[in-house]
Design an enzyme around this catalytic site. Structure first.
Site, mmCIF file in Angstrom:
data_model
loop_
_atom_site.group_PDB
_atom_site.id
_atom_site.type_symbol
_atom_site.label_atom_id
_atom_site.label_comp_id
_atom_site.label_asym_id
_atom_site.label_seq_id
_atom_site.Cartn_x
_atom_site.Cartn_y
_atom_site.Cartn_z
ATOM 1 N N GLY A 161 -4.975 9.325 12.694
ATOM 2 C CA GLY A 161 -3.737 8.876 12.065
ATOM 3 C C GLY A 161 -3.981 8.091 10.792
ATOM 4 C CG ASP A 205 -7.998 3.306 7.232
ATOM 5 O OD1 ASP A 205 -7.788 2.196 7.773
ATOM 6 O OD2 ASP A 205 -9.091 3.625 6.738
ATOM 7 C CG LEU A 206 -2.770 0.829 11.018
ATOM 8 C CD1 LEU A 206 -2.516 0.016 12.276
ATOM 9 C CD2 LEU A 206 -1.456 1.205 10.355
ATOM 10 C CG HIS A 242 6.866 14.209 2.802
ATOM 11 N ND1 HIS A 242 8.071 13.616 2.477
ATOM 12 C CD2 HIS A 242 6.511 13.705 4.018
ATOM 13 C CE1 HIS A 242 8.421 12.780 3.461
ATOM 14 N NE2 HIS A 242 7.493 12.819 4.385
ATOM 15 C CG ASP A 290 5.106 9.192 9.341
ATOM 16 O OD1 ASP A 290 4.124 9.879 9.697
ATOM 17 O OD2 ASP A 290 4.984 8.013 8.977
#
Length: 270
Positions: free
Chosen positions: A69, A71-72, A97, A152
């Site tokens: 997911g 990378d915070l 997108h 998302d």
């Protein structure tokens, strides 16, 4: 055998006998998405779209994960809102997108070879592909809710189109792992194979597609896109708008801090 390869900073691309393999290559971060990763991935898909020698595409991850997911540590990729929050709207609309559109609009079949966890935007990426083959030990996880966010990258579109409302709600609201075998039973993915056989099975499937009627595959994708995803751009925009709201919430700050500190989040509903 015709063979070529291109190495980007965070993605590897190689072409062998009509099959392009795009390998997500941040194994030390479980192929988490940062700014460079998104740019490289889009560049790789642009390359295969422009190359007439490519007749099928395999998308997989290096190391132990398909993709863990976002990378915070690089949530905004250097872009922030006036109040100092990560500019998730910009990240989604300008970086993520275009990748989803590139996959759905590519006139060649794309196989996701899920070799480990497919989490968050990594899960969205796999579900955007035409066919999904997963290793038995892999799993799928819409982890967004666990840090106070919403699905998302197209997950609010791809998941219900594959498994229906009830199961989509469960994945979105509970944020629990869905093992590959259960994902197959639900109809989320196409095949599950033993971990050690994943490369072999995917290679055989990709070779079959590369030898097949490429124009017919492209036509079939256009049909499916027209029936299932005619409002894809509109839904992606809605996801980005809602995610921008969530990124400004108290719960997101708590969720992100709790994730880094490896403790349960204490959400306040604010």
């Amino acid at each position: 055998m015709s063979e070529s390869s291109i190495e980007l900073e965070t993605v590897n691309l190689r072409l062998v006998d009509g099959v392009a393999t795009i390998e997500l290559n941040r194994p030390q971060a479980l192929n988490a998405w940062n700014k460079q990763f998104a740019l490289d991935l889009l560049a790789a898909f642009a390359q295969v779209a422009a190359d007439d020698a490519v007749r099928a595409v395999v998308l997989t991850g290096a190391g132990r994960a398909f993709s863990s997911g976002a990378d915070l540590k690089d949530a905004g990729g250097g872009d922030f809102t006036p109040d100092g929050r990560p500019d998730v709207y910009k990240v989604l609309t300008e970086r993520y997108h275009p990748i989803m559109h590139a996959i759905r609009e590519l006139d060649k079949p794309v196989i996701a070879s899920v070799n480990g966890p497919a989490v968050g935007i990594g899960c969205s990426l796999a579900l955007c592909c035409d066919l999904i083959v997963a290793a038995r030990s892999s799993y799928f996880l819409l982890a967004f809710v666990n840090i106070g966010l919403v699905p998302d990258g197209g997950s609010s579109l791809f998941v219900p189109s594959r498994v229906g409302f009830a199961r989509a709600s469960e994945l979105a609201l509970l944020g629990e792992r869905l093992p590959a075998v259960q994902a197959l039973e639900w109809g989320l993915i196409n095949r599950v194979v033993a971990d050690e056989r994943l490369p072999e099975e995917v290679a055989a499937l990709a070779a079959r597609l590369a030898a097949g009627p490429t124009r017919a595959y492209a036509g079939a994708k256009r049909q499916l896109n027209s029936w299932l995803y005619p409002r894809m751009a509109e839904q992606l925009e809605l996801e980005a708008q809602i995610q921008r709201e969530m990124a400004g919430s108290v719960d997101f700050v708590e969720g992100a801090i709790a994730f880094v500190e490896k403790r349960p989040a204490r959400f306040q509903g604010k």
